[in-house]
Design an enzyme around this catalytic site. Sequence first.
Site, short mmCIF file in Angstrom:
data_model
loop_
_atom_site.label_atom_id
_atom_site.label_comp_id
_atom_site.label_asym_id
_atom_site.label_seq_id
_atom_site.Cartn_x
_atom_site.Cartn_y
_atom_site.Cartn_z
N ARG A 32 0.85 -1.21 0.00
CA ARG A 32 0.00 0.00 0.00
C ARG A 32 0.88 1.25 0.00
O ARG A 32 0.55 2.25 -0.65
CB ARG A 32 -0.92 -0.01 1.21
N CYS A 87 -0.82 5.89 9.32
CA CYS A 87 -1.26 4.59 8.80
C CYS A 87 -2.44 4.84 7.86
O CYS A 87 -2.46 5.83 7.14
CB CYS A 87 -1.62 3.64 9.93
#
Length: 284
Positions: free
Chosen positions: A180, A240
């Site tokens: 990601r 995050c």
Amino acid sequence: MHPLISAEDLAHILSHDDVVILDATQALPGQQFDPQACFLSGHIPGARQFDIDMFSDPDSPLPHTVPGQARFTRLARELGLHDGTRIIFYDQKGVACAARGWWLMGLFGHDRTQVLDGGLPAWQGAGLKLETGPSTAPMDTSPPFIARPRMRRLKGLGDMLDLTHAAGSCVILDARAHGRFTGELPEPRQGMPSGHMPGAASVPYTTLLASDGHMLPPHELRQIFAAAGMHPDKEAVCTCGSGMTACVLALGLMASGLGQHAVYDGSWAEWASTPGTPIVTGDA
């Protein structure tokens, strides 16, 4: 107070009047389970539920962002928390939600807070008993909880835009999966691009954990953070997908002896959905 506690040490203090056990289990993106059902089927004796979504800003369009001081204070008091309480968070599935609870309590000024190392699996692995059904813990509401916010531990979008334009002033640690971070894997939130903020370093939160879910020893944690550019004289901001697993990095920094560092609460959910924010792909 060290941020982690073992299952054996927790069992030793479980009956102390000043100890409150909080089950912070929450389903993360991609997970499908009912936290309430998990709690009822088995929890540490005397545990109470700490609902991450409740301890969030109900008016924010972003997932589980930090609530206002008044809301946090009211909810903490309703849980029977106060200044003398020693709070132990745990998670039934991992560590992310417990770390979020630990970080929130510190943000609002309560330092007598720890995370059960290894979560509920560590408790069960030590042969310790569970309790079923609703919580039976008595609620001690006096003296009332008093919030003492430390906003230096919280970063917003403007802070992060400033940091990405001031290369080297701070280490940005990204807890998401490496794919990601590089843009090779999709985000779990539909329509959101993957990638990362300029200058960020990839430190997937799972790299801080041993195969049994326990946090790695301090010297191994320091090695991981050093490889990402983090040193004792540096300031770090943890990020995050939505501010949850970033708290695992904050917990790891504290457990490694590198001190308390900030969390970008909006994280990628805010950054990637804001027009004009720069997004980088690849390892650079």
